[in-house]
Structures are given as C-alpha cells and as structure tokens.
Scaffold this motif. Sequence first.
Motif, PDB file in Angstrom:
ATOM      1  N   VAL A  21       0.859  -1.197   0.000  1.00 35.36           N
ATOM      2  CA  VAL A  21       0.000   0.000   0.000  1.00 35.36           C
ATOM      3  C   VAL A  21       0.890   1.241   0.000  1.00 35.36           C
ATOM      4  O   VAL A  21       0.629   2.219  -0.715  1.00 35.36           O
ATOM      5  CB  VAL A  21      -0.970  -0.001   1.218  1.00 35.36           C
ATOM      6  N   LYS A  48     -16.498  15.511  -0.593  1.00 31.97           N
ATOM      7  CA  LYS A  48     -15.678  16.033   0.510  1.00 31.97           C
ATOM      8  C   LYS A  48     -16.344  17.263   1.144  1.00 31.97           C
ATOM      9  O   LYS A  48     -16.306  17.437   2.363  1.00 31.97           O
ATOM     10  CB  LYS A  48     -14.260  16.350   0.022  1.00 31.97           C
ATOM     11  N   MET A  66      -6.926  11.651   9.581  1.00 32.16           N
ATOM     12  CA  MET A  66      -6.089  10.451   9.437  1.00 32.16           C
ATOM     13  C   MET A  66      -6.099   9.989   7.986  1.00 32.16           C
ATOM     14  O   MET A  66      -7.122  10.129   7.306  1.00 32.16           O
ATOM     15  CB  MET A  66      -6.679   9.377  10.360  1.00 32.16           C
ATOM     16  N   ALA A  67      -4.976   9.436   7.550  1.00 35.14           N
ATOM     17  CA  ALA A  67      -4.823   9.054   6.138  1.00 35.14           C
ATOM     18  C   ALA A  67      -5.163  10.266   5.271  1.00 35.14           C
ATOM     19  O   ALA A  67      -5.810  10.157   4.229  1.00 35.14           O
ATOM     20  CB  ALA A  67      -5.693   7.847   5.780  1.00 35.14           C
ATOM     21  N   ASP A  72      -6.710  17.333   1.012  1.00 32.80           N
ATOM     22  CA  ASP A  72      -7.993  17.841   0.513  1.00 32.80           C
ATOM     23  C   ASP A  72      -9.028  18.114   1.605  1.00 32.80           C
ATOM     24  O   ASP A  72      -9.675  19.160   1.612  1.00 32.80           O
ATOM     25  CB  ASP A  72      -8.604  16.803  -0.438  1.00 32.80           C
ATOM     26  N   ASP A  88      -0.541  10.681   8.022  1.00 36.38           N
ATOM     27  CA  ASP A  88      -0.577   9.673   6.955  1.00 36.38           C
ATOM     28  C   ASP A  88       0.672   8.816   7.093  1.00 36.38           C
ATOM     29  O   ASP A  88       1.719   9.296   7.527  1.00 36.38           O
ATOM     30  CB  ASP A  88      -0.595  10.366   5.585  1.00 36.38           C
ATOM     31  N   ASN A  90       2.276   7.715   4.671  1.00 35.93           N
ATOM     32  CA  ASN A  90       3.129   7.884   3.490  1.00 35.93           C
ATOM     33  C   ASN A  90       3.708   9.300   3.389  1.00 35.93           C
ATOM     34  O   ASN A  90       2.979  10.258   3.097  1.00 35.93           O
ATOM     35  CB  ASN A  90       2.306   7.566   2.234  1.00 35.93           C
ATOM     36  N   MET A  93       2.950  11.367   0.097  1.00 36.40           N
ATOM     37  CA  MET A  93       1.628  12.023   0.005  1.00 36.40           C
ATOM     38  C   MET A  93       1.647  13.311   0.833  1.00 36.40           C
ATOM     39  O   MET A  93       1.160  14.360   0.390  1.00 36.40           O
ATOM     40  CB  MET A  93       0.529  11.085   0.525  1.00 36.40           C
ATOM     41  N   ASN A 115       1.087   5.735  11.490  1.00 37.54           N
ATOM     42  CA  ASN A 115       0.326   4.559  11.073  1.00 37.54           C
ATOM     43  C   ASN A 115      -0.988   4.576  11.851  1.00 37.54           C
ATOM     44  O   ASN A 115      -0.981   4.560  13.084  1.00 37.54           O
ATOM     45  CB  ASN A 115       1.114   3.282  11.387  1.00 37.54           C
ATOM     46  N   VAL A 132     -10.894   9.749   5.345  1.00 34.18           N
ATOM     47  CA  VAL A 132     -11.630   9.788   4.080  1.00 34.18           C
ATOM     48  C   VAL A 132     -10.892   8.958   3.027  1.00 34.18           C
ATOM     49  O   VAL A 132      -9.728   9.234   2.712  1.00 34.18           O
ATOM     50  CB  VAL A 132     -11.806  11.249   3.611  1.00 34.18           C
ATOM     51  N   GLY A 134      -9.542   6.314   3.265  1.00 31.05           N
ATOM     52  CA  GLY A 134      -8.275   5.836   3.822  1.00 31.05           C
ATOM     53  C   GLY A 134      -8.405   4.484   4.492  1.00 31.05           C
ATOM     54  O   GLY A 134      -7.517   3.636   4.374  1.00 31.05           O
ATOM     55  N   ASN A 137      -7.593   1.032   3.096  1.00 26.88           N
ATOM     56  CA  ASN A 137      -6.189   0.723   2.780  1.00 26.88           C
ATOM     57  C   ASN A 137      -5.399   0.214   3.980  1.00 26.88           C
ATOM     58  O   ASN A 137      -4.282  -0.267   3.818  1.00 26.88           O
ATOM     59  CB  ASN A 137      -5.489   1.975   2.246  1.00 26.88           C
TER      60      ASN A 137
HETATM   61  N1  SAM Z   1      -7.868  11.382   2.638  1.00 31.16           N
HETATM   62  C1  SAM Z   1      -7.209  11.748   1.390  1.00 31.16           C
HETATM   63  C2  SAM Z   1      -8.214  12.121   0.342  1.00 31.16           C
HETATM   64  O1  SAM Z   1      -9.387  11.775   0.502  1.00 31.16           O
HETATM   65  O2  SAM Z   1      -7.853  12.757  -0.638  1.00 31.16           O
HETATM   66  C3  SAM Z   1      -6.277  10.643   0.897  1.00 31.16           C
HETATM   67  C4  SAM Z   1      -6.942   9.322   0.589  1.00 31.16           C
HETATM   68  S1  SAM Z   1      -5.872   8.161  -0.205  1.00 31.16           S
HETATM   69  C5  SAM Z   1      -6.993   7.256  -1.219  1.00 31.16           C
HETATM   70  C6  SAM Z   1      -5.516   7.000   1.061  1.00 31.16           C
HETATM   71  C7  SAM Z   1      -4.422   7.401   2.017  1.00 31.16           C
HETATM   72  O3  SAM Z   1      -4.354   6.431   3.058  1.00 31.16           O
HETATM   73  C8  SAM Z   1      -3.034   7.439   1.404  1.00 31.16           C
HETATM   74  O4  SAM Z   1      -2.479   8.724   1.561  1.00 31.16           O
HETATM   75  C9  SAM Z   1      -2.247   6.384   2.171  1.00 31.16           C
HETATM   76  O5  SAM Z   1      -0.882   6.680   2.337  1.00 31.16           O
HETATM   77  C10 SAM Z   1      -3.004   6.373   3.482  1.00 31.16           C
HETATM   78  N2  SAM Z   1      -2.803   5.155   4.310  1.00 31.16           N
HETATM   79  C11 SAM Z   1      -2.824   3.877   3.906  1.00 31.16           C
HETATM   80  N3  SAM Z   1      -2.585   3.054   4.947  1.00 31.16           N
HETATM   81  C12 SAM Z   1      -2.404   3.839   6.030  1.00 31.16           C
HETATM   82  C13 SAM Z   1      -2.129   3.584   7.395  1.00 31.16           C
HETATM   83  N4  SAM Z   1      -1.995   2.344   7.879  1.00 31.16           N
HETATM   84  N5  SAM Z   1      -2.005   4.635   8.237  1.00 31.16           N
HETATM   85  C14 SAM Z   1      -2.132   5.904   7.774  1.00 31.16           C
HETATM   86  N6  SAM Z   1      -2.403   6.210   6.485  1.00 31.16           N
HETATM   87  C15 SAM Z   1      -2.538   5.196   5.624  1.00 31.16           C
END
Ligand code: SAM
Length: 243
Positions: A21, A48, A66-67, A72, A88, A90, A93, A115, A132, A134, A137
């Motif tokens: 991921v 959103k 979170m994530a 956005d 996040d 990552n 990102m 994490n 959102v 997130g 994943n």
């Molecule tokens: N929330 C933002 C948006 O809606 O535009 C980003 C969504 S994006 C589809 C998913 C995000 O989840 C990514 O930035 C990814 O790095 C993050 N993500 C995945 N696994 C994660 C984890 N275990 N902890 C934190 N973030 C995580």
Amino acid sequence: MVKQVNFGDELVSPEEKTRRVGAVFSSVAKRYDVMNDLMSGGMHRLWKDRFVARVKPRPGELILDMAGGTGDVAFRMARRGASVTVADINPDMLEVGKERADERTLTGLAWKVENAEKLSFADGVFDAYTIVFGIRNVTDIPATLREARRVLKRGGRFYCMEFSSSDWPGFSDIYEAFASKVIPRIGKAVADDEDSYRYLVESIRRFPKPPAFQAMVTEAGFVRAAAEPMLGGLVTIHSGWKI
Ligand code: SAM
C-alpha cells in the motif's frame, strides 16, 4: 500459520500489505489529485464538501485527519478555523500536501507521519477524527477504529467516508465496468501506473458493506454509529461518538 490479508484481490501477509500500500501511494502521490478528478468526474470535491459539512469543524477545535494524504479534507476543515493535524503513513503524500498548502497560504495545519493502527498521540486529545477514502487501505481496521476512539476526547466525533458498491442495479453495473476497465487505463495513460489503480478499484470491492462496517464502528466502542449513503451506497459517510 501467518494470517493472510487482502491486497486488492491477492492474499498476502499483513506486513506485505502495508509495504505494498505504501508503494501504491508513493507511486501515485504526484498525480493523485488530478487522478481523483478523472476517476470521479470531479464528484470527490462534492463528496468532501458534504463530508466536512457533516463534521462541522469549529474555530479552535483540534481535528485529526487520518490518512489525510495530500490534504484535501484537512484544507476544507482548516478554512473553517479548526486546527488540523494531517496524519498519513506515506511521507510522499504528505510532501505533496505541504506544497499544496503553501500554494494556498493555509494556516492551522500540522503534518505528521503516522500509522493509523498505532498512533503516537496521547489519549483524549482530539475533538474530532476524520478518515476519508483511507480506512480501506489499512491492514487492521479494528485496530484503527480502536486507536481513533482512544485519541478522541469524551464527546469526540468520528467521521469516515468510504466507497462501497452501489445497490442501484443499473448504476452499479455501469460503475463496475467503469471501475474495472476504465480506471486502470486512465491510470496507465495519466500516471503510467495501471497496477496501482487496479489495486484501488479492487480495494473498493473488498471493503465491507456499510452495515458490516457500521457494526465494526460500534464494536470499537463508538455510540450512535450511523451511516449516510450517497449514490445508493457507492460512497457512505459513517459517524460515531465517544462518550
Ligand atoms: N484522505 C485523502 C483524500 O481523501 O484525498 C487521501 C486518501 S488516499 C486514497 C488513502 C491514504 O491512506 C493514502 O495517503 C495512504 O498513504 C493512506 N494510508 C494507507 N494506509 C495507512 C495507514 N496504515 N495509516 C495511515 N495512512 C494510511
């Protein structure tokens, strides 16, 4: 035997899922925002907006997005005066997000690599927790929900927006065809990355249906767990409270 989890349609070890991921989002980070517009026909902006209208951020509130990716949702909440921590797993990102925030001269934002399954924040810090697109994943959804509850204050609000499959018969067929055939091709054409976008589509298909996810929110100790479906459940806003 090591428990296997889904990475899209594949079964892999939990560590391998987290690693893959990470690779997906590092690969898509620079093109993430333009791809969101192409994949949703710009609809993600409306979803959103609606999501943030439900969260009702207030000046002075501390919110954990979170994530939060490229920011956005956090930007919309910061514009309403909340202090938002964008977290996040990552860093790529988050880097794109910081650049976007600078271009918009936005204040009230903090950025943190975290994490979602094991947060570094103390108990009871935030007024609201948002996640959102997130949670599908993460490797361990129940652990993520427990951590969300832990870092919220009493009376704190949990909000999650996620995809599922729509229950509208004709629409769900059209969407399925678009998602499985067209989105990976757009990913190839725009971001030169078909596999990452195939994963994103598969992960949507694998995410629990709204009633099953709502049960997980309740199981994690949130009260008044509720689900607000949009487009027949293609996108759902889930909420709950910590008391
Ligand atoms: N929330 C933002 C948006 O809606 O535009 C980003 C969504 S994006 C589809 C998913 C995000 O989840 C990514 O930035 C990814 O790095 C993050 N993500 C995945 N696994 C994660 C984890 N275990 N902890 C934190 N973030 C995580």
